[in-house]
Design a protein around this motif. Structure first.
Motif, short mmCIF file in Angstrom:
data_model
loop_
_atom_site.label_atom_id
_atom_site.label_comp_id
_atom_site.label_asym_id
_atom_site.label_seq_id
_atom_site.Cartn_x
_atom_site.Cartn_y
_atom_site.Cartn_z
N PHE A 45 12.86 24.47 -18.65
CA PHE A 45 11.66 24.06 -19.36
C PHE A 45 10.47 25.00 -19.10
N GLY A 46 10.46 25.61 -17.92
CA GLY A 46 9.33 26.47 -17.59
C GLY A 46 9.22 26.70 -16.11
N ALA A 47 8.30 27.58 -15.71
CA ALA A 47 8.17 27.98 -14.31
C ALA A 47 7.83 26.80 -13.40
N GLU A 48 7.05 25.85 -13.92
CA GLU A 48 6.64 24.72 -13.07
C GLU A 48 7.82 23.87 -12.65
N PHE A 49 8.90 23.91 -13.42
CA PHE A 49 10.07 23.11 -13.08
C PHE A 49 11.03 23.86 -12.16
N ALA A 50 10.84 25.15 -12.01
CA ALA A 50 11.67 25.93 -11.10
C ALA A 50 11.01 26.07 -9.75
N ALA A 51 9.72 25.75 -9.65
CA ALA A 51 8.98 25.93 -8.40
C ALA A 51 9.29 24.84 -7.41
N ASP A 52 9.15 25.16 -6.12
CA ASP A 52 9.35 24.17 -5.08
C ASP A 52 8.28 23.09 -5.13
N ARG A 53 7.06 23.49 -5.48
CA ARG A 53 5.94 22.55 -5.54
C ARG A 53 5.18 22.77 -6.84
N PRO A 54 4.52 21.75 -7.39
CA PRO A 54 3.75 21.91 -8.63
C PRO A 54 2.47 22.71 -8.39
N MET B 210 0.84 -1.20 0.00
CA MET B 210 0.00 0.00 0.00
C MET B 210 0.87 1.25 0.00
N ARG B 211 0.60 2.14 -0.96
CA ARG B 211 1.28 3.42 -1.04
C ARG B 211 0.27 4.49 -1.46
N ASN B 212 0.54 5.73 -1.06
CA ASN B 212 -0.36 6.83 -1.38
C ASN B 212 0.33 7.78 -2.36
N ILE B 213 -0.13 7.78 -3.61
CA ILE B 213 0.42 8.67 -4.62
C ILE B 213 -0.35 9.98 -4.59
N HIS B 214 0.36 11.08 -4.38
CA HIS B 214 -0.27 12.39 -4.27
C HIS B 214 -0.62 12.97 -5.64
N TYR B 215 0.27 12.80 -6.60
CA TYR B 215 0.00 13.25 -7.96
C TYR B 215 0.96 12.60 -8.92
N VAL B 216 0.55 12.51 -10.18
CA VAL B 216 1.43 12.12 -11.29
C VAL B 216 1.13 13.07 -12.44
N ASN B 217 2.13 13.76 -12.91
CA ASN B 217 1.98 14.67 -14.05
C ASN B 217 2.94 14.24 -15.15
N VAL B 218 2.44 14.16 -16.37
CA VAL B 218 3.28 13.84 -17.53
C VAL B 218 3.18 15.01 -18.50
N SER B 219 4.31 15.55 -18.90
CA SER B 219 4.31 16.72 -19.77
C SER B 219 5.46 16.63 -20.77
N ARG B 220 5.27 17.32 -21.89
CA ARG B 220 6.31 17.38 -22.92
C ARG B 220 6.91 18.78 -22.97
N HIS B 221 8.20 18.82 -23.17
CA HIS B 221 8.94 20.07 -23.30
C HIS B 221 9.91 19.88 -24.46
N GLY B 222 9.40 20.15 -25.67
CA GLY B 222 10.20 19.91 -26.86
C GLY B 222 10.46 18.43 -27.03
N ARG B 223 11.70 18.06 -27.04
CA ARG B 223 12.06 16.66 -27.25
C ARG B 223 12.06 15.84 -25.96
N TYR B 224 11.75 16.47 -24.82
CA TYR B 224 11.74 15.77 -23.54
C TYR B 224 10.32 15.50 -23.07
N VAL B 225 10.10 14.31 -22.51
CA VAL B 225 8.87 13.98 -21.81
C VAL B 225 9.25 13.70 -20.36
N VAL B 226 8.54 14.34 -19.43
CA VAL B 226 8.88 14.23 -18.01
C VAL B 226 7.70 13.66 -17.24
N ILE B 227 7.95 12.59 -16.50
CA ILE B 227 6.97 12.03 -15.57
C ILE B 227 7.34 12.53 -14.18
N ASP B 228 6.45 13.28 -13.57
CA ASP B 228 6.68 13.92 -12.27
C ASP B 228 5.71 13.29 -11.28
#
Length: 295
Positions: free
Chosen positions: A286-295, A190-208
């Motif tokens: 990549f953008g402001a969301e990647f510089a922030a402490d939290r999404p 049992m684990r509690n996942i708070h969030y999963v975000n998948v986004s593209r930034h040009g040639r990169y895809v990031v799973i957060d």
């Protein structure tokens, strides 16, 4: 010419006051995991680990043995931009001595980000309320010699929007048996996942992804399933089917370790730990969301 901007705590603290022997010290590290057999020390001779390298540097600064405890043990080849550890100082040293001295002695692929004295009840592992990982995919036809070991290269097109939708079934407290390694030693799936975000930034895809804790290989197994759906190798809805099966054999291939980074560990505000933007360093553009402490 514009003046470059820096993180408010990007430079080492100029704290030269000697802390008493026995002070509990918290420390944040970043490292490239490619040259190491994971975080944890091993009984095998001549096996390089992050823990061994750090304890060796700290022991040299202290002129006495130092043992550390980490927030989350990373596997062989996995990186970190914000791994948190703690230890009890066997001698009196300043914050600056622990920080600068350790960095001077560590290999080039391991660095201390900050050092902070903490209350005696702080525990790098048990006090943590969440861990956050990012899985970085270079999604283009050709591989990159410059990024080798730092990203996972996938040469077929990925539908990042579909991957994001698929990932939402993972959010919440659930049984993640289908995403745990056979060698996982956790007593509960049992684990509690708070969030999963998948986004593209040009040639990169990031799973957060952030959760209270993770099973052995859990993030890499989730990445493997999402990539299979995003590439069209598996049908829409397969993530939910795998999760519901509670059977690891239904979960497909474990994604490679190279693109995985431990990027943040959350603690209660009472510990007043330094807050830096999560990494890895090269994706902050990549953008402001990647510089922030939290999404």
């Amino acid at each position: 010419m514009s003046t470059p901007s820096f993180e408010p705590q990007a430079f080492e603290r100029a704290d030269t006051e000697t802390l008493p022997e026995g002070t509990r010290i918290a420390m944040a590290l970043e490292y490239q995991g490619g040259a190491y057999r994971g975080w944890q020390s091993q009984d095998k001779p001549k096996v390089a680990t992050i823990q061994d390298a750090l304890e060796s540097a700290l022991s040299s600064v202290a002129a006495s043995p130092v043992t550390v405890i980490c927030a989350g043990r990373t596997d062989a080849g996995v990186h970190a931009s914000h791994q948190v550890v703690h230890f009890d100082a066997p001698v009196g040293r300043s914050v600056k001595a622990w920080h600068a001295g350790c960095n001077a002695l560590l290999p080039a692929d391991i660095a201390v980000r900050w050092v902070c004295p903490v209350a005696g009840d702080f525990h790098a592992r048990f006090s943590a309320t969440a861990r956050r990982y990012r899985y970085v995919i270079l999604n283009q036809l050709r591989r990159s010699a410059h990024l080798v070991g730092g990203v996972t290269h996938i040469d077929v097109p990925l539908d990042e929007a579909l991957m994001h939708r698929e990932a939402q079934v993972l959010v919440g407290e659930q049984d993640f048996s289908a995403f745990r390694a056979a060698s996982c030693q956790s007593h509960s799936p049992m684990r509690n996942i708070h969030y999963v975000n998948v986004s593209r930034h040009g040639r990169y895809v990031v799973i957060d992804i952030q959760g209270n804790a993770f099973l052995h290989h859990m993030v890499r197994n989730i990445a493997g399933v999402l990539v299979a759906v995003g590439s069209g190798a598996q049908p829409v809805g397969w993530t939910a089917e795998v999760l519901a099966s509670r059977d690891r054999s239904q979960g497909g291939v474990t994604a490679k370790p190279h693109g995985l980074y431990l990027v943040d560990v959350n603690y209660p505000s009472e510990f007043d730990l330094p807050q830096l933007s999560p990494g890895p360093e090269f994706i902050r553009s990549f953008g402001a969301e990647f510089a922030a402490d939290r999404p």
